[in-house]
Motif scaffolding. Structure first.
Motif, PDB file in Angstrom:
ATOM      1  N   UNK A 161     -11.078  52.731 -33.323  1.00 27.82           N
ATOM      2  CA  UNK A 161     -11.945  51.523 -33.183  1.00 27.82           C
ATOM      3  C   UNK A 161     -11.458  50.349 -34.144  1.00 27.82           C
ATOM      4  N   UNK A 162     -11.147  50.983 -35.437  1.00 24.74           N
ATOM      5  CA  UNK A 162     -10.603  49.899 -36.520  1.00 24.74           C
ATOM      6  C   UNK A 162      -9.277  49.337 -36.025  1.00 24.74           C
ATOM      7  N   UNK A 163      -8.502  50.176 -35.424  1.00 25.41           N
ATOM      8  CA  UNK A 163      -7.134  49.414 -34.948  1.00 25.41           C
ATOM      9  C   UNK A 163      -7.408  48.385 -33.792  1.00 25.41           C
ATOM     10  N   UNK A 164      -8.329  48.743 -32.833  1.00 23.95           N
ATOM     11  CA  UNK A 164      -8.679  47.698 -32.001  1.00 23.95           C
ATOM     12  C   UNK A 164      -9.330  46.501 -32.642  1.00 23.95           C
ATOM     13  N   UNK A 165     -10.000  46.774 -33.609  1.00 21.50           N
ATOM     14  CA  UNK A 165     -10.645  45.357 -34.196  1.00 21.50           C
ATOM     15  C   UNK A 165      -9.485  44.782 -34.815  1.00 21.50           C
ATOM     16  N   UNK A 166      -8.591  45.234 -35.572  1.00 20.17           N
ATOM     17  CA  UNK A 166      -7.480  44.433 -35.946  1.00 20.17           C
ATOM     18  C   UNK A 166      -6.674  43.664 -35.182  1.00 20.17           C
ATOM     19  N   UNK A 167      -6.483  44.444 -33.974  1.00 20.43           N
ATOM     20  CA  UNK A 167      -5.379  43.744 -32.820  1.00 20.43           C
ATOM     21  C   UNK A 167      -6.167  42.689 -32.502  1.00 20.43           C
ATOM     22  N   UNK A 168      -7.316  42.858 -32.184  1.00 17.78           N
ATOM     23  CA  UNK A 168      -8.340  41.424 -31.631  1.00 17.78           C
ATOM     24  C   UNK A 168      -8.260  40.490 -32.457  1.00 17.78           C
ATOM     25  N   UNK A 169      -8.344  40.717 -33.825  1.00 17.87           N
ATOM     26  CA  UNK A 169      -8.481  39.790 -34.741  1.00 17.87           C
ATOM     27  C   UNK A 169      -6.984  38.985 -34.800  1.00 17.87           C
ATOM     28  N   UNK A 170      -5.903  39.823 -34.801  1.00 11.77           N
ATOM     29  CA  UNK A 170      -4.511  39.218 -34.865  1.00 11.77           C
ATOM     30  C   UNK A 170      -4.148  38.324 -33.661  1.00 11.77           C
ATOM     31  N   UNK A 171      -4.788  38.774 -32.430  1.00 10.40           N
ATOM     32  CA  UNK A 171      -4.667  37.971 -31.398  1.00 10.40           C
ATOM     33  C   UNK A 171      -5.476  36.701 -31.097  1.00 10.40           C
ATOM     34  N   UNK A 172      -6.418  36.929 -31.843  1.00 11.30           N
ATOM     35  CA  UNK A 172      -7.439  35.627 -31.878  1.00 11.30           C
ATOM     36  C   UNK A 172      -8.288  35.577 -30.715  1.00 11.30           C
ATOM     37  N   UNK A 173      -8.606  36.940 -30.304  1.00 11.92           N
ATOM     38  CA  UNK A 173      -9.475  36.886 -29.172  1.00 11.92           C
ATOM     39  C   UNK A 173     -10.979  36.893 -29.629  1.00 11.92           C
ATOM     40  N   UNK A 174     -11.567  35.962 -28.892  1.00 11.74           N
ATOM     41  CA  UNK A 174     -12.900  35.742 -29.218  1.00 11.74           C
ATOM     42  C   UNK A 174     -14.037  35.809 -28.150  1.00 11.74           C
ATOM     43  N   UNK A 175     -13.279  35.877 -26.907  1.00 10.65           N
ATOM     44  CA  UNK A 175     -14.048  35.644 -25.709  1.00 10.65           C
ATOM     45  C   UNK A 175     -14.446  37.115 -25.057  1.00 10.65           C
ATOM     46  N   UNK A 176     -15.307  36.995 -24.425  1.00  6.89           N
ATOM     47  CA  UNK A 176     -15.639  38.356 -23.715  1.00  6.89           C
ATOM     48  C   UNK A 176     -14.640  38.605 -22.335  1.00  6.89           C
ATOM     49  N   UNK A 177     -14.333  39.781 -21.886  1.00  4.21           N
ATOM     50  CA  UNK A 177     -13.447  40.185 -20.884  1.00  4.21           C
ATOM     51  C   UNK A 177     -12.231  40.899 -21.114  1.00  4.21           C
ATOM     52  N   UNK A 178     -12.094  41.246 -22.163  1.00  2.00           N
ATOM     53  CA  UNK A 178     -10.862  41.916 -22.503  1.00  2.00           C
ATOM     54  C   UNK A 178     -11.067  43.694 -22.078  1.00  2.00           C
ATOM     55  N   UNK A 179     -10.190  43.998 -21.220  1.00  4.56           N
ATOM     56  CA  UNK A 179     -10.456  45.110 -20.793  1.00  4.56           C
ATOM     57  C   UNK A 179      -9.598  46.228 -21.497  1.00  4.56           C
ATOM     58  N   UNK A 180      -9.908  47.160 -22.052  1.00  2.00           N
ATOM     59  CA  UNK A 180      -9.517  48.356 -22.940  1.00  2.00           C
ATOM     60  C   UNK A 180      -9.343  49.505 -22.140  1.00  2.00           C
ATOM     61  N   UNK A 181      -7.958  49.790 -21.761  1.00  2.00           N
ATOM     62  CA  UNK A 181      -7.771  50.928 -20.871  1.00  2.00           C
ATOM     63  C   UNK A 181      -7.182  52.158 -21.609  1.00  2.00           C
ATOM     64  N   UNK A 182      -7.464  53.398 -21.065  1.00  2.00           N
ATOM     65  CA  UNK A 182      -7.326  54.534 -22.038  1.00  2.00           C
ATOM     66  C   UNK A 182      -7.384  55.794 -20.954  1.00  2.00           C
ATOM     67  N   UNK A 183      -6.855  57.112 -21.617  1.00  2.00           N
ATOM     68  CA  UNK A 183      -7.251  58.292 -20.699  1.00  2.00           C
ATOM     69  C   UNK A 183      -8.539  58.641 -21.194  1.00  2.00           C
TER      70      UNK A 183
END
Length: 216
Positions: A144-166
């Protein structure tokens, strides 16, 4: 030829196989299959169990055929009713930062039997590695911390990002779910199923030697 007469059709119909089951044998098969100890088992299990007790009634295929005739082949006894499996919803990225795929893999250490864990997030549209980290243990908190860092690095502030995993345990962890809700990420868990019906790019990266590449 002249003087020869074909009498093959005068035998009174089709020949009856010598090993054809009698009605009594069919009734016994049905009776045995509906006993308490056999009523939830398939013929492939019933016939060997009978053989272990020294009993032989008919072949496994005959058991299947008789049960099919009386409409008992599909489900008997305490067997659960088959349920339809709903296929996971698929997503297709039309631009960067719409769908991310992430996974965790092992990295060998200098100590035999000891491993590090590589966390990696990849954008499926651009195939860009958004972020990655190497940790000493596998946990939903690190993910969860890595996802938070990635979102901040990419400047994603809107809703709608889909996080896909197994369907691994870190992907289903309470911390991971809470983080996805907090950052307004729509999360889709799919086990061994890719958005476009092919191998997840990040899994292909790992299996194709990505571990060696990261370790350089």
């Amino acid at each position: 030829a002249d003087g020869l007469e074909d009498r093959r059709r005068e035998s009174g119909g089709a020949r009856v196989p010598a090993n054809k089951l009698t009605e009594e044998e069919k009734a016994r098969i049905i009776e045995v299959c509906n006993r308490g100890e056999y009523q939830s088992s398939a013929p492939s299990r019933i016939v060997p169990r009978l053989a272990d007790t020294g009993v032989y009634i008919a072949s496994e295929s005959s058991f299947y055929r008789v049960l099919k005739e009386v409409d008992q082949l599909h489900r008997r006894g305490r067997a659960r009713t088959p349920r339809a499996v709903i296929k996971p919803k698929g997503y297709k990225a039309q631009a960067p930062n719409q769908v991310w795929s992430w996974d965790i893999t092992y990295l060998a250490s200098a100590v035999r039997g000891s491993f590090y864990y590589l966390y990696m997030v990849e954008d499926i549209y651009s195939r860009k590695i958004v972020c990655w980290e190497v940790r000493e243990r596998e946990s939903a908190e690190h993910a969860s911390e890595l996802i938070r860092k990635g979102r901040l690095a990419e400047g994603i502030r809107r809703e709608g990002l889909i996080l896909h995993s197994d369907n691994g345990s870190p992907m289903r962890g309470a911390t991971m779910l809470a983080r996805a809700t907090q950052i307004a990420v729509i999360r889709q868990i799919v086990f061994k199923h890719w958005l476009l019906r092919r191998k997840m790019p990040i899994q292909a990266f790992f299996e194709g030697g990505g571990n060696a590449f990261i370790g350089r």
